[in-house]
Design an enzyme around this catalytic site. Structure first.
Site, PDB file in Angstrom:
ATOM      1  N   PRO A  30       0.769  -1.229   0.000  1.00 25.85           N
ATOM      2  CA  PRO A  30       0.000   0.000   0.000  1.00 25.85           C
ATOM      3  C   PRO A  30       0.803   1.283   0.000  1.00 25.85           C
ATOM      4  O   PRO A  30       1.366   1.689   1.008  1.00 25.85           O
ATOM      5  CB  PRO A  30      -0.820  -0.105   1.297  1.00 25.85           C
ATOM      6  CG  PRO A  30      -0.122  -1.121   2.137  1.00 25.85           C
ATOM      7  CD  PRO A  30       0.971  -1.708   1.374  1.00 25.85           C
ATOM      8  N   GLU A  31       0.837   1.938  -1.125  1.00 25.12           N
ATOM      9  CA  GLU A  31       1.275   3.321  -1.203  1.00 25.12           C
ATOM     10  C   GLU A  31       0.020   4.108  -1.565  1.00 25.12           C
ATOM     11  O   GLU A  31      -1.076   3.550  -1.563  1.00 25.12           O
ATOM     12  CB  GLU A  31       2.390   3.467  -2.251  1.00 25.12           C
ATOM     13  CG  GLU A  31       3.630   2.669  -1.876  1.00 25.12           C
ATOM     14  CD  GLU A  31       4.783   2.804  -2.851  1.00 25.12           C
ATOM     15  OE1 GLU A  31       4.931   3.876  -3.459  1.00 25.12           O
ATOM     16  OE2 GLU A  31       5.532   1.838  -3.009  1.00 25.12           O
ATOM     17  N   ARG A  82       1.695  -9.453   8.448  1.00 22.41           N
ATOM     18  CA  ARG A  82       2.866  -9.183   9.289  1.00 22.41           C
ATOM     19  C   ARG A  82       2.548  -8.413  10.563  1.00 22.41           C
ATOM     20  O   ARG A  82       3.459  -8.128  11.347  1.00 22.41           O
ATOM     21  CB  ARG A  82       3.926  -8.437   8.464  1.00 22.41           C
ATOM     22  CG  ARG A  82       4.602  -9.355   7.476  1.00 22.41           C
ATOM     23  CD  ARG A  82       5.445  -8.598   6.470  1.00 22.41           C
ATOM     24  NE  ARG A  82       6.620  -7.988   7.056  1.00 22.41           N
ATOM     25  CZ  ARG A  82       7.478  -7.249   6.377  1.00 22.41           C
ATOM     26  NH1 ARG A  82       7.272  -7.031   5.087  1.00 22.41           N
ATOM     27  NH2 ARG A  82       8.518  -6.736   6.961  1.00 22.41           N
TER      28      ARG A  82
END
Length: 280
Positions: A2-3, A112
């Site tokens: 995600p940018e 994560r």
DNA sequence: AGTAGGACCTGGTGGC
DNA sequence: TGCCACCAGGTCCTAC
């Protein structure tokens, strides 16, 4: 994953799928994901509220709720959302469940566990120190060539490092910083101040940033909206289905502009890909 | 003011 | 197949 473009895609999908729905109940499967507030209070405060608009600031997702509260989500590296009908199985990476009163549910997932969720009064958003520090939105009118020049001027840092600095300009991450620099034909290692001194480079970089982000957003929205799989990361190769990168992840392949082999170097511990021939 | 390096976490991949 | 090293789109912290 995600940018800015990916976060934007998630925001749009969320707005369409859960905007206007009421939260019946919340289940927190991983307490550490909830920050700045106890899990009990988080669940209690969310129950019964209606989800209003879903919007974005920098890489944060903001879900405005009735009663003046906002859920703030940062996906970090592997966060995402899955939206399903109730009886369907949940992904094992689900961390927080929002059970909606129409029987559907929204799951926040994170492999994560670096992502985070907060709940804060909507009006306090702009007052927080963290919020104040955020840089300019690159696709807004506030972002101009002049503004870019000011943020680069006098800085001896590598230009790529400045592009990744969220207190300067928000939304660029490792991929799109690298892509924008290639588009602008500017070396990632060039000092920021020297980019600021060249009007041609400055304009090229400004356009490179905006075009790269705009194209990526367009590519995302061209894809069918996944109702059941918003955002989560699952890719063998690192290209998004309909958007292929010019240099990112292409070490050794020919530069799409000049054909010279694309190089990979480490900068501040992260991979930088660039063409040594056309990026100077 | 910078940078390097590690930390936070988990999982996938490629080499031997 | 097993083991290991290395890699990953973000951000924050400490030590130079």
């Amino acid at each position: 994953m995600p940018e800015l473009p990916e976060v934007e895609a998630v925001v749009r999908a969320l707005d369409r799928t859960v905007g206007g729905k009421r939260i019946a109940r919340v289940r927190v499967l991983r307490p550490q994901t909830i920050q700045c507030i106890s899990v009990a209070r988080f669940c209690r405060l969310l129950r019964g509220r209606v989800i209003g608009r879903v919007r974005r600031r920098a890489k944060f997702i903001l879900m405005d709720l009735s009663g003046g509260w906002t859920v703030v989500v940062h996906l970090r590296m592997t966060g995402g959302f899955v939206y399903t009908e109730s009886p369907q199985p949940l992904p094992p990476t689900a961390r927080v469940l929002f059970l909606l009163d129409d029987g559907t549910r929204l799951a926040y997932t994170d492999i994560r566990n670096l992502g985070l969720i907060r709940l804060i009064p909507t009006e306090q958003l702009d007052q927080s120190e963290e919020w104040r520090r955020l840089g300019v939105e690159p696709l807004s009118r506030a972002f101009t060539v002049r503004r870019l020049e000011e943020m680069l001027r006098g800085s001896r840092r590598a230009i790529k490092a400045v592009l990744l600095d969220q207190t300067k300009v928000v939304g660029l991450g490792n991929i799109y910083a690298v892509e924008a620099l290639h588009r602008a034909k500017v070396s990632p290692m060039r000092r920021a101040e020297s980019v600021a001194r060249s009007q041609a480079r400055l304009v090229a970089l400004y356009e490179g940033i905006r075009e790269t982000l705009r194209e990526a957003i367009a590519a995302q929205s061209a894809e069918p909206l996944h109702l059941e799989f918003i955002g989560a990361k699952r890719t063998k190769h690192r290209s998004t289905a309909s958007y292929s990168f010019r240099v990112y992840g292409r070490q050794g392949e020919p530069c799409p502009v000049c054909g010279a082999p694309i190089r990979r170097v480490k900068q501040h511990g992260r991979s930088t890909y660039y063409c040594a021939r056309c990026q100077t």
